[in-house]
Design an enzyme around this catalytic site. Structure first.
Site, PDB file in Angstrom:
ATOM      1  CB  CYS A 137      -0.977  -0.003   1.175  1.00  0.00           C
ATOM      2  SG  CYS A 137      -0.243  -0.471   2.729  1.00  0.00           S
ATOM      3  N   GLY A 138       1.996   1.219  -0.647  1.00  0.00           N
ATOM      4  CA  GLY A 138       2.798   2.424  -0.744  1.00  0.00           C
ATOM      5  C   GLY A 138       3.390   2.793   0.592  1.00  0.00           C
TER       6      GLY A 138
END
Lengths: 376, 133
Positions: A137-138
């Site tokens: 998720c970054g």
């Protein structure tokens, strides 16, 4: 034909994409331009492998692209569900905030002694850190953990003791490594969507910590959903609750629920967009002048505070989840785009190699045929 | 004349329609509410809410909260509410046994508080799933 065995293909790297080989600008825009055999001064990477290897790489990249795209679509659907959950919780928190406000108005004159609102000299602080369950998720989880660390440093500099309640597998993994130097009270692992039971567990924990005077202040660190692209980790003071129902940030900024806005995922011109709707302050006083209190107003406020606590925690969990899913959507979107670019680059190289091999073979055949022709 | 009952939990609205009357479990015992009740604000204890609808009584387990009775409009805000018909009796019984075991094991003020709350909740759920009268 001035073609030699083309085993080295020089590509120049695009400085904006880290460590990803990409086609030089020249070849991209002029596909019929002659290959730049002369080494480009900016080239850093060489795709130096056989045709078979390139074929394998191509299929790998295609697979990864499919997976990334699927994850992106799943995340997009989840954002919608997460935001619906927040909207479903609206009637509750609105009604509660209104009633808290009204009841406080009528007990203004009395000395209200509510255990959850008692302000003591702060010696120990509990910090509830809400992270995500999975990766990919970054920078989402990292942002939260970094903020937590900086807050812990701040508190320790002020000479205050710090306890952590970690929610979410990613945070758990991090804090369990920091265990000896940092006291962690409890690890909570969520299951998919935040439920009232989870919020209840955290609320019970926080409640008992505060009431038994093991801590004097409870703060909550979660990611506020600002928009589909950006999200912000914020720290909110959970306990002690200010009797007015106002919720205050760790730094004194008001994070009032009454003035809150909530987001709505809509489509604008075919693209996903986020609409923010502000919830206006309800000025209608529905409080009947003859409202009777079945119990002591103090007892009633006592009953409402845990409700408020619970709904705050649940809202934080829901917003965190929405931010995490939005971050994942963005990360997967970038991954898909990168995969497409890589695909193009590899396909180009593959075709060039294939063609040069064919040309080589043709030359050999022709030369051999020439040589075998009877001398005239 | 019917009462409009609204039961809200933090993540959804459990009941939002008209009823004939209710019996509400409060800290001072149970109170019955019929149409045209005086406006009252009360704390709701962990217990069973009985709803009278067309000569039938329905049960709902409430896990503590707050209720406001207005002009024929009752708003109940609770942490959690489950309809008696939605609770599985065996599962509720098992949860009750686990909660009792936890209470016996609990040490220290904090754990005792937590264990007590859990026990009361489990007991309410079992009662709600049993009494269907």
């Amino acid at each position: 034909m001035s073609c030699t065995s083309n085993s080295v293909f020089r590509v120049s790297s695009n400085p904006s994409i880290n460590l990803k080989p990409s086609i030089s600008i020249e070849t991209k825009f002029n596909p019929f331009h002659q290959l730049p055999y002369s080494s480009k001064p900016t080239s850093r990477f060489q795709i130096k492998c056989t045709i078979r290897k390139i074929r394998e790489r191509l299929s790998t990249v295609k697979n990864t692209q499919k997976i990334a795209e699927a994850m992106k679509l799943v995340s997009a659907a989840k954002v919608r569900r997460a935001q619906e959950a927040v909207i479903n919780g609206r009637p509750f928190s609105e009604a509660l905030a209104r009633m808290l406000y009204h009841i406080n108005e009528s007990v203004q004159l009395e000395d209200v002694d509510v255990p959850l609102a008692s302000v003591r000299t702060v010696r120990k602080v509990a910090l509830v850190v809400i992270t995500g369950e999975r990766g990919l998720c970054g920078g989402f989880n990292n942002a939260v953990i970094r903020k937590a660390e900086s807050r812990i440093q701040e508190l320790q500099k002020l000479g205050l003791d710090c306890t952590i309640i970690s929610v979410g597998k990613k945070g758990n993994a991090y804090f369990s490594r920091r265990m000896p130097s940092l006291f962690v009270d409890r690890f909570v692992e969520g299951e998919g969507f935040p439920t009232v039971k989870e919020a209840q567990t955290i609320a019970d924990d926080v409640f008992s910590l505060f009431v038994s005077e093991q801590v004097d202040k409870v703060e909550m660190l979660y990611t506020k959903f600002v928009s589909l692209i950006s999200s912000d980790p914020v720290i909110q003071t959970l306990l002690p609750i200010s009797p007015k129902g106002k919720v205050v940030d760790a730094y004194g900024n008001s994070v009032d629920a009454l003035e809150d806005e909530f987001f709505r995922l809509t489509t604008k011109e075919g693209k996903l967009a986020v609409e923010r709707l502000k919830v206006g302050k309800r000025s209608e006083l529905e409080l009947h002048p003859l409202l009777e209190f079945e119990q002591d107003p103090v007892q009633i406020i006592d009953a409402m505070m845990p409700l408020y606590l619970n709904s705050q925690i649940l809202r934080a969990l829901q917003e965190s989840l929405a931010s995490e899913v939005a971050a994942r959507m963005n990360a997967m979107n970038n991954a898909t785009e990168n995969a497409v670019e890589l695909n193009t680059a590899l396909t180009m190289v593959y075709n060039r190699k294939r063609q040069s091999k064919i040309t080589e073979e043709l030359l050999e055949i022709v030369a051999g045929a020439e040589a075998l022709r009877p001398l005239d | 004349m019917t009462l409009n009952l609204c039961v809200l939990t933090p993540n959804r609205s459990v009941w939002n329609s008209e009823v004939n009357g209710i019996i509400l479990p409060t800290n001072n015992g149970q109170i019955g509410v019929l149409p045209n009740h005086a406006p009252t604000a009360t704390a709701v204890d962990i217990g069973i809410l009985r709803i009278r609808l067309n000569d039938q009584w329905l049960t709902m387990a409430l896990m503590g909260g707050f209720a406001r009775i207005g002009n024929n409009a009752i708003t109940i805000l609770v942490n959690e509410a489950e309809r008696g018909s939605d609770i599985d009796p065996q599962e509720a019984q098992k949860t009750l046994e686990i909660a009792e075991a936890n209470l016996r094991k609990a040490e220290g003020k904090r754990q005792v508080i937590e264990a007590n709350l859990a026990l009361r909740r489990a007991r309410t759920r079992v009662e709600a799933s049993n009494t269907i009268s």
